[in-house]
Design a protein around this motif. Structure first.
Motif, short mmCIF file in Angstrom:
data_model
loop_
_atom_site.label_atom_id
_atom_site.label_comp_id
_atom_site.label_asym_id
_atom_site.label_seq_id
_atom_site.Cartn_x
_atom_site.Cartn_y
_atom_site.Cartn_z
N CYS A 1 -40.34 46.36 42.60
CA CYS A 1 -39.78 45.02 42.39
C CYS A 1 -40.73 43.96 42.96
O CYS A 1 -41.02 42.96 42.29
CB CYS A 1 -38.40 44.93 43.03
SG CYS A 1 -37.53 43.40 42.66
N GLN A 2 -41.24 44.16 44.18
CA GLN A 2 -42.14 43.18 44.77
C GLN A 2 -43.41 43.03 43.93
O GLN A 2 -43.85 41.92 43.65
CB GLN A 2 -42.53 43.55 46.20
CG GLN A 2 -43.50 42.53 46.79
CD GLN A 2 -43.93 42.82 48.20
OE1 GLN A 2 -43.35 43.63 48.89
NE2 GLN A 2 -44.96 42.12 48.63
N LYS A 3 -44.00 44.15 43.52
CA LYS A 3 -45.24 44.09 42.73
C LYS A 3 -44.99 43.39 41.39
O LYS A 3 -45.83 42.62 40.91
CB LYS A 3 -45.80 45.49 42.50
CG LYS A 3 -46.28 46.18 43.76
CD LYS A 3 -47.52 45.52 44.30
CE LYS A 3 -48.13 46.36 45.41
NZ LYS A 3 -49.32 45.70 45.97
N CYS A 4 -43.85 43.65 40.78
CA CYS A 4 -43.53 43.01 39.51
C CYS A 4 -43.26 41.51 39.70
O CYS A 4 -43.71 40.69 38.90
CB CYS A 4 -42.34 43.71 38.85
SG CYS A 4 -42.06 43.20 37.13
N LEU A 5 -42.56 41.15 40.76
CA LEU A 5 -42.33 39.73 41.06
C LEU A 5 -43.65 39.02 41.32
O LEU A 5 -43.88 37.91 40.83
CB LEU A 5 -41.39 39.58 42.25
CG LEU A 5 -39.93 39.94 42.00
CD1 LEU A 5 -39.18 40.08 43.32
CD2 LEU A 5 -39.26 38.92 41.11
N ASP A 6 -44.54 39.67 42.07
CA ASP A 6 -45.87 39.10 42.31
C ASP A 6 -46.62 38.91 40.99
O ASP A 6 -47.22 37.87 40.74
CB ASP A 6 -46.69 39.98 43.26
CG ASP A 6 -46.18 39.98 44.70
OD1 ASP A 6 -45.44 39.05 45.08
OD2 ASP A 6 -46.53 40.93 45.43
N PHE A 7 -46.59 39.95 40.16
CA PHE A 7 -47.24 39.90 38.84
C PHE A 7 -46.70 38.73 38.00
O PHE A 7 -47.45 38.06 37.30
CB PHE A 7 -47.03 41.23 38.11
CG PHE A 7 -47.49 41.23 36.69
CD1 PHE A 7 -48.84 41.40 36.38
CD2 PHE A 7 -46.58 41.07 35.65
CE1 PHE A 7 -49.27 41.39 35.04
CE2 PHE A 7 -47.01 41.06 34.33
CZ PHE A 7 -48.35 41.22 34.02
N ALA A 8 -45.40 38.49 38.11
CA ALA A 8 -44.76 37.43 37.33
C ALA A 8 -44.99 36.05 37.94
O ALA A 8 -44.52 35.05 37.39
CB ALA A 8 -43.25 37.72 37.23
N GLY A 9 -45.72 35.99 39.06
CA GLY A 9 -46.03 34.70 39.67
C GLY A 9 -44.90 34.11 40.49
O GLY A 9 -44.88 32.90 40.75
N VAL A 10 -43.96 34.94 40.92
CA VAL A 10 -42.84 34.46 41.71
C VAL A 10 -43.30 34.28 43.17
O VAL A 10 -43.99 35.13 43.72
CB VAL A 10 -41.66 35.46 41.64
CG1 VAL A 10 -40.52 35.03 42.55
CG2 VAL A 10 -41.17 35.59 40.20
N SER A 11 -42.93 33.16 43.77
CA SER A 11 -43.30 32.91 45.16
C SER A 11 -42.38 33.68 46.11
O SER A 11 -41.31 34.15 45.71
CB SER A 11 -43.21 31.41 45.47
OG SER A 11 -41.87 30.98 45.42
N HIS A 12 -42.83 33.81 47.34
CA HIS A 12 -41.99 34.46 48.34
C HIS A 12 -42.11 33.72 49.67
O HIS A 12 -43.03 32.94 49.87
CB HIS A 12 -42.37 35.93 48.52
CG HIS A 12 -43.77 36.14 48.99
ND1 HIS A 12 -44.80 36.37 48.12
CD2 HIS A 12 -44.32 36.12 50.22
CE1 HIS A 12 -45.92 36.51 48.79
NE2 HIS A 12 -45.66 36.35 50.08
N THR A 13 -41.15 33.97 50.51
CA THR A 13 -41.15 33.45 51.87
C THR A 13 -40.63 34.56 52.77
O THR A 13 -40.04 35.52 52.29
CB THR A 13 -40.30 32.17 51.98
OG1 THR A 13 -40.49 31.58 53.26
CG2 THR A 13 -38.82 32.45 51.78
N GLY A 14 -40.85 34.45 54.06
CA GLY A 14 -40.40 35.49 54.98
C GLY A 14 -39.21 35.08 55.80
O GLY A 14 -39.08 33.93 56.21
N MET B 1 -33.51 32.60 39.34
CA MET B 1 -34.68 32.30 38.50
C MET B 1 -35.74 33.40 38.65
O MET B 1 -36.37 33.78 37.67
CB MET B 1 -35.27 30.94 38.87
CG MET B 1 -34.38 29.77 38.42
SD MET B 1 -35.03 28.16 38.93
CE MET B 1 -36.54 28.11 37.99
N ALA B 2 -35.91 33.92 39.86
CA ALA B 2 -36.87 35.01 40.07
C ALA B 2 -36.40 36.27 39.36
O ALA B 2 -37.21 37.01 38.79
CB ALA B 2 -37.06 35.27 41.56
N THR B 3 -35.11 36.53 39.39
CA THR B 3 -34.56 37.69 38.69
C THR B 3 -34.82 37.57 37.19
O THR B 3 -35.20 38.56 36.54
CB THR B 3 -33.04 37.82 38.96
OG1 THR B 3 -32.85 37.96 40.37
CG2 THR B 3 -32.45 39.00 38.24
N ASP B 4 -34.65 36.39 36.64
CA ASP B 4 -34.93 36.18 35.22
C ASP B 4 -36.40 36.47 34.91
O ASP B 4 -36.71 37.13 33.90
CB ASP B 4 -34.57 34.75 34.80
CG ASP B 4 -33.07 34.49 34.81
OD1 ASP B 4 -32.28 35.47 34.82
OD2 ASP B 4 -32.69 33.30 34.81
#
Length: 131
Positions: free
Chosen positions: A58-71, A30-33
Motif C-alpha cells: 500500500c505504501q509503495k503504491c501510494l508513493d507511486f501514485a504521488g500521494v503525500s505522507h506525514t508522520g 482522496m488518497a484511497t481513490d
C-alpha cells in the motif's frame, strides 16, 4: 493528524525507509481513490509477491501514485516497528493501537497497562531468543 481534504497518508514508524506499518493504516479518502486508480499498475510493476505485506504494498503504491505522507510517531506502540514481531515493551495509555499482541495473556496485560490498572514496569511477555 490526518487532513482528510487532501491526498495523504500517515507513517507511524520513524527512522525507517518504509514507515507505514499495518498496526493501523490511516489514509485520506482522496488518497484511497488514487490508490485504487493505480492498483492495476502497482500490481503489474511491483515485486509485491516477494514477501511484502499489505502495508508495504500500500505504501509503495501510494508513493507511486504521488500521494503525500506525514508522520505521527505517537499514534501507536508497535513492536514490529524496529525489529521482528515482539510485543511492545509496555502499553502506555493514550495510543490508538498496540501491536503485536499474539496471546490472550499478553493482550490482557497490555489492556490493563493502557487502562492504568497495571504498572508500566510490569513485563508483557518473557524475553524470547531471536528467531
Amino acid at each position: 493528524g490526518l487532513n482528510v481534504s487532501v491526498s495523504t497518508f500517515l507513517l507511524n514508524c520513524p527512522n525507517v525507509p518504509n514507515g507505514f506499518y499495518g498496526s493501523i493504516e490511516l489514509i485520506s479518502r482522496m488518497a484511497t481513490d488514487r490508490f485504487l486508480a493505480n492498483m492495476d499498475n502497482c500490481k503489474a510493476m511491483m515485486p509485491y509477491g516477494k514477501g511484502w505485506g499489505e502495508d508495504l504494498f500500500c505504501q509503495k503504491c501510494l508513493d507511486f501514485a504521488g500521494v503525500s505522507h506525514t508522520g505521527d510517531w505517537h499514534l501507536v506502540t508497535d513492536g514490529n516497528c524496529h525489529g521482528p514481531g515482539r510485543p511492545p515493551s509496555q502499553c502506555a495509555p493514550g495510543k490508538s493501537a498496540y501491536h503485536p499482541l499474539k496471546s490472550a495473556s499478553v493482550w490482557t496485560k497490555c489492556w490493563r497497562q493502557a487502562m492504568g490498572e497495571l504498572p508500566l514496569t510490569a513485563r508483557l511477555a518473557s524475553p524470547q531468543a531471536p528467531s
